[in-house]
Design a protein around this motif. Sequence first.
Motif, PDB file in Angstrom:
ATOM      1  N   ARG A  60       0.691  -1.265   0.007  1.00 22.76           N
ATOM      2  CA  ARG A  60      -0.080   0.026  -0.137  1.00 22.76           C
ATOM      3  C   ARG A  60       0.756   1.065  -0.038  1.00 22.76           C
ATOM      4  NH1 ARG A  60      -3.030  -3.518  -0.798  1.00 22.76           N
ATOM      5  NH2 ARG A  60      -4.970  -4.028   0.093  1.00 22.76           N
ATOM      6  N   ILE A  61       0.410   2.269  -0.496  1.00 20.19           N
ATOM      7  CA  ILE A  61       1.147   3.442  -0.514  1.00 20.19           C
ATOM      8  C   ILE A  61       0.627   4.422   0.683  1.00 20.19           C
ATOM      9  CG2 ILE A  61       1.573   5.753  -1.660  1.00 20.19           C
ATOM     10  CD1 ILE A  61       1.031   4.268  -4.125  1.00 20.19           C
ATOM     11  N   ILE A 198       9.795   1.156   0.417  1.00 18.36           N
ATOM     12  CA  ILE A 198      10.587   2.167  -0.261  1.00 18.36           C
ATOM     13  C   ILE A 198       9.861   3.522   0.281  1.00 18.36           C
ATOM     14  CG2 ILE A 198      10.586   3.355  -2.548  1.00 18.36           C
ATOM     15  CD1 ILE A 198      10.124   0.730  -3.923  1.00 18.36           C
ATOM     16  N   LEU A 199      10.905   4.271   0.671  1.00 19.44           N
ATOM     17  CA  LEU A 199      10.471   5.563   1.469  1.00 19.44           C
ATOM     18  C   LEU A 199      10.985   6.516   0.288  1.00 19.44           C
ATOM     19  CD1 LEU A 199      12.266   5.042   4.863  1.00 19.44           C
ATOM     20  CD2 LEU A 199       9.990   4.450   4.299  1.00 19.44           C
ATOM     21  N   MET A 200       9.972   7.600   0.124  1.00 23.91           N
ATOM     22  CA  MET A 200      10.145   8.561  -1.033  1.00 23.91           C
ATOM     23  C   MET A 200       9.956   9.801  -0.310  1.00 23.91           C
ATOM     24  SD  MET A 200       8.077   6.869  -4.238  1.00 23.91           S
ATOM     25  CE  MET A 200       8.833   5.650  -5.108  1.00 23.91           C
ATOM     26  N   ASP A 201      11.128  10.840  -0.252  1.00 22.76           N
ATOM     27  CA  ASP A 201      10.858  12.148   0.287  1.00 22.76           C
ATOM     28  C   ASP A 201      10.808  13.165  -0.693  1.00 22.76           C
ATOM     29  OD1 ASP A 201      10.878  14.120   2.204  1.00 22.76           O
ATOM     30  OD2 ASP A 201      13.083  13.758   3.040  1.00 22.76           O
ATOM     31  N   GLU A 217       2.673   7.051 -11.571  1.00 23.37           N
ATOM     32  CA  GLU A 217       2.112   5.945 -12.226  1.00 23.37           C
ATOM     33  C   GLU A 217       3.099   4.794 -11.871  1.00 23.37           C
ATOM     34  OE1 GLU A 217       2.148   6.701 -16.239  1.00 23.37           O
ATOM     35  OE2 GLU A 217       0.075   7.492 -16.205  1.00 23.37           O
ATOM     36  N   LEU A 218       4.366   4.861 -11.549  1.00 21.95           N
ATOM     37  CA  LEU A 218       5.302   3.984 -11.140  1.00 21.95           C
ATOM     38  C   LEU A 218       5.181   3.425  -9.839  1.00 21.95           C
ATOM     39  CD1 LEU A 218       8.022   2.657 -11.488  1.00 21.95           C
ATOM     40  CD2 LEU A 218       9.086   4.503 -11.079  1.00 21.95           C
ATOM     41  N   MET A 219       4.641   4.502  -8.983  1.00 24.98           N
ATOM     42  CA  MET A 219       4.396   4.176  -7.621  1.00 24.98           C
ATOM     43  C   MET A 219       3.279   3.260  -7.580  1.00 24.98           C
ATOM     44  SD  MET A 219       4.682   7.971  -5.873  1.00 24.98           S
ATOM     45  CE  MET A 219       3.712   7.562  -4.538  1.00 24.98           C
ATOM     46  N   GLN A 220       2.366   3.016  -8.649  1.00 27.58           N
ATOM     47  CA  GLN A 220       0.910   2.331  -8.521  1.00 27.58           C
ATOM     48  C   GLN A 220       1.558   0.976  -8.859  1.00 27.58           C
ATOM     49  OE1 GLN A 220      -2.091   3.220  -7.243  1.00 27.58           O
ATOM     50  NE2 GLN A 220      -1.036   5.346  -6.768  1.00 27.58           N
ATOM     51  N   SER A 221       2.398   0.916  -9.955  1.00 24.59           N
ATOM     52  CA  SER A 221       2.876  -0.266 -10.062  1.00 24.59           C
ATOM     53  C   SER A 221       3.916  -1.125  -9.154  1.00 24.59           C
ATOM     54  CB  SER A 221       3.499  -0.352 -11.517  1.00 24.59           C
ATOM     55  OG  SER A 221       4.905   0.226 -11.436  1.00 24.59           O
ATOM     56  N   LEU A 222       4.713  -0.247  -8.553  1.00 20.79           N
ATOM     57  CA  LEU A 222       5.532  -0.803  -7.517  1.00 20.79           C
ATOM     58  C   LEU A 222       4.886  -1.311  -6.327  1.00 20.79           C
ATOM     59  CD1 LEU A 222       8.643   1.936  -7.569  1.00 20.79           C
ATOM     60  CD2 LEU A 222       8.451  -0.423  -8.478  1.00 20.79           C
ATOM     61  N   LYS A 223       3.648  -0.571  -5.887  1.00 21.11           N
ATOM     62  CA  LYS A 223       2.907  -1.285  -4.731  1.00 21.11           C
ATOM     63  C   LYS A 223       2.464  -2.645  -4.688  1.00 21.11           C
ATOM     64  CE  LYS A 223      -1.737   0.229  -5.136  1.00 21.11           C
ATOM     65  NZ  LYS A 223      -2.865   1.072  -4.818  1.00 21.11           N
ATOM     66  N   ARG A 224       2.377  -3.200  -5.972  1.00 22.30           N
ATOM     67  CA  ARG A 224       2.222  -4.667  -6.116  1.00 22.30           C
ATOM     68  C   ARG A 224       3.136  -5.395  -5.310  1.00 22.30           C
ATOM     69  NH1 ARG A 224       2.058  -3.973 -12.247  1.00 22.30           N
ATOM     70  NH2 ARG A 224      -0.032  -2.653 -12.366  1.00 22.30           N
ATOM     71  N   ASP A 225       4.532  -4.682  -5.264  1.00 19.85           N
ATOM     72  CA  ASP A 225       5.551  -5.719  -4.509  1.00 19.85           C
ATOM     73  C   ASP A 225       6.056  -5.086  -3.428  1.00 19.85           C
ATOM     74  OD1 ASP A 225       5.518  -7.771  -6.535  1.00 19.85           O
ATOM     75  OD2 ASP A 225       6.518  -6.109  -7.979  1.00 19.85           O
ATOM     76  N   ILE A 228       5.084   1.416   0.336  1.00 21.96           N
ATOM     77  CA  ILE A 228       5.539   2.644  -0.004  1.00 21.96           C
ATOM     78  C   ILE A 228       5.095   3.746   0.977  1.00 21.96           C
ATOM     79  CG2 ILE A 228       5.615   4.398  -1.701  1.00 21.96           C
ATOM     80  CD1 ILE A 228       5.354   2.337  -4.006  1.00 21.96           C
ATOM     81  N   VAL A 229       6.143   4.584   1.285  1.00 22.55           N
ATOM     82  CA  VAL A 229       5.798   5.589   2.238  1.00 22.55           C
ATOM     83  C   VAL A 229       6.221   7.043   1.504  1.00 22.55           C
ATOM     84  CG1 VAL A 229       5.975   6.841   4.554  1.00 22.55           C
ATOM     85  CG2 VAL A 229       6.022   4.247   4.173  1.00 22.55           C
ATOM     86  N   ILE A 230       5.534   7.904   1.302  1.00 24.35           N
ATOM     87  CA  ILE A 230       5.842   9.096   0.601  1.00 24.35           C
ATOM     88  C   ILE A 230       5.595  10.198   1.345  1.00 24.35           C
ATOM     89  CG2 ILE A 230       3.645   8.884  -0.788  1.00 24.35           C
ATOM     90  CD1 ILE A 230       5.055  10.699  -2.921  1.00 24.35           C
ATOM     91  N   VAL A 231       6.755  11.208   1.637  1.00 22.81           N
ATOM     92  CA  VAL A 231       6.225  12.516   2.148  1.00 22.81           C
ATOM     93  C   VAL A 231       5.931  13.432   1.087  1.00 22.81           C
ATOM     94  CG1 VAL A 231       7.681  14.275   3.273  1.00 22.81           C
ATOM     95  CG2 VAL A 231       7.560  12.151   4.393  1.00 22.81           C
ATOM     96  N   THR A 232       4.986  14.403   1.090  1.00 20.98           N
ATOM     97  CA  THR A 232       4.833  15.210  -0.005  1.00 20.98           C
ATOM     98  C   THR A 232       4.141  16.559   0.558  1.00 20.98           C
ATOM     99  OG1 THR A 232       3.679  15.481  -1.915  1.00 20.98           O
ATOM    100  CG2 THR A 232       2.448  13.944  -0.630  1.00 20.98           C
TER     101      THR A 232
END
Lengths: 285, 224
Positions: A60-61, A198-201, A217-225, A228-232
């Motif tokens: 999940r993101i 995967i952490l994304m700052d 879009e890449l995040m959406q495909s990566l979340k299958r595996d 993801i934590v993203i700071v925005t």
Amino acid sequence: MNSSTAPISAPALPWIQPQIGIQRAAARNGDAKMTLEDVSVFYGAFCALRDVNLQVRDRRITAVIGPSGCGKSTLLRSLNRMNDTVTGCRVEGRLLLDGANVYDRHVDPVAVRRRVGMVFQRPNPFPKSIYENVAYGVRLQRNVPKREMDEIVERCLRDAALWDEVKDKLQRSGMTLSGGQQQRLCIARAIAVQPEVILMDEPCSALDPIATVRIEELMQSLKRDYAIVIVTHNLQQASRASDYCAMMMMRSDRAGELIEFGETAALFTTPQDKRTEDYVSGRFG
Amino acid sequence: MQKSRSALDHDLTQNREDILRMGSMVESLIHWSLNSEGVVSIGQVTEGAQRGTTIRERIEKRSLQMLATQHPAARDLRCVIAAMHIARELERSVHHCSGIARLNAHDEEVRRYAILQHMREHAMTMTHSSMDAYVRGDAKLALETAARDEVLDESRTLLMRTMLTTDSQPAAPVLLRAIWTAHNLERIGDRVVNICERVVFEATGHLSDASLPASRRWMENTTA
């Protein structure tokens, strides 16, 4: 727990041989991958983050939002012990990855960062070829035959949605790519070592809207595996790209705190905390 | 951000004012469409319907612009969505009023039925009350207003039963006009229920069918 006191790993612990395949097969979508229990972070005497309780769910993101200075990046950097590099930084509470405390005194921070990768605000490819950027981390882990390494590089670049753009110039410097491509190269580099989180700052803050869409879009495909934590700071990005959202705010003593956590759709339509309501509605400043 | 916030506030206020304008128009049209002292002219009805459509289109256009340029969230987002729905419901109410006026423009007989006058008064009160709930963001009042729809449903049923079973049945054209008038008033009540649901949604974020007793009980507990 001060980073400087953390010894190098103990062989018996799972951090050295994480058996990624076995653990990930057992995990179900949405299970808690990381759990924060009363986590506080101090820089010397200053408390930057106080009593954070949070679950990062697998595949999940999770977006972390909030005004500047509320401790978002501190929280993110504490997830893979990046704060260990800051002198005087101390973490209290428990921060669990698959049930094991990341800050346990026997845990090797390098092993933590192998399982919890990070992508930074500004693309920071190594001054090496595109191929080497991806292969570098893998090579540090183990000796890999050339043919297998070629496969790993191709798979990672494909997963990062960059392969079609760079397959004919793999030996060119990573620095020659555009900003968006460099950021995707950094993501390819991060996933090459098979992390679990995967952490994304603020990964898109230096990118144009087109490159931003590609990263999302890449995040959406990566979340299958991956989890993801993203700071925005971009509320629209948080609302459209994440599954869960954590809202942080600065307390009167300037310590950051988590004031609301929930499914993104609920947080952006029916926030429970007045401060979240005001923040996502732009009623601040 | 401040500039965007004030622009959003301005547009939300404009939407709110337009909704109230439509609500007031619906109340007025309900009153005049079946007034025993004389109804509005067909021209006035048509003009009212066109005006309702114009305001509804204005609200939708403004809402679309807000969604595209201001990215409203939380209660702001609910306000925008609710305004679009409420405008649509009020526009339909205007059309129901047009129907009533057209049915009775040239005939006083139907207008004399006490039960229809009672239904007219009730529909007006419900519309007014729903607008009060909308302005105040009062979910409780919205639920109370929605509950009053039962009166219109029962009145229509009573009117039909009475007119179809009475010995002194009116002529078929009068009978049909009375039934269609009651039907339109009953439908206005349904529109008010829909409006009330949107008021509850805007105020609380919960969306449920306010016409169902179970939903009403659930929402009452939630909004208590």
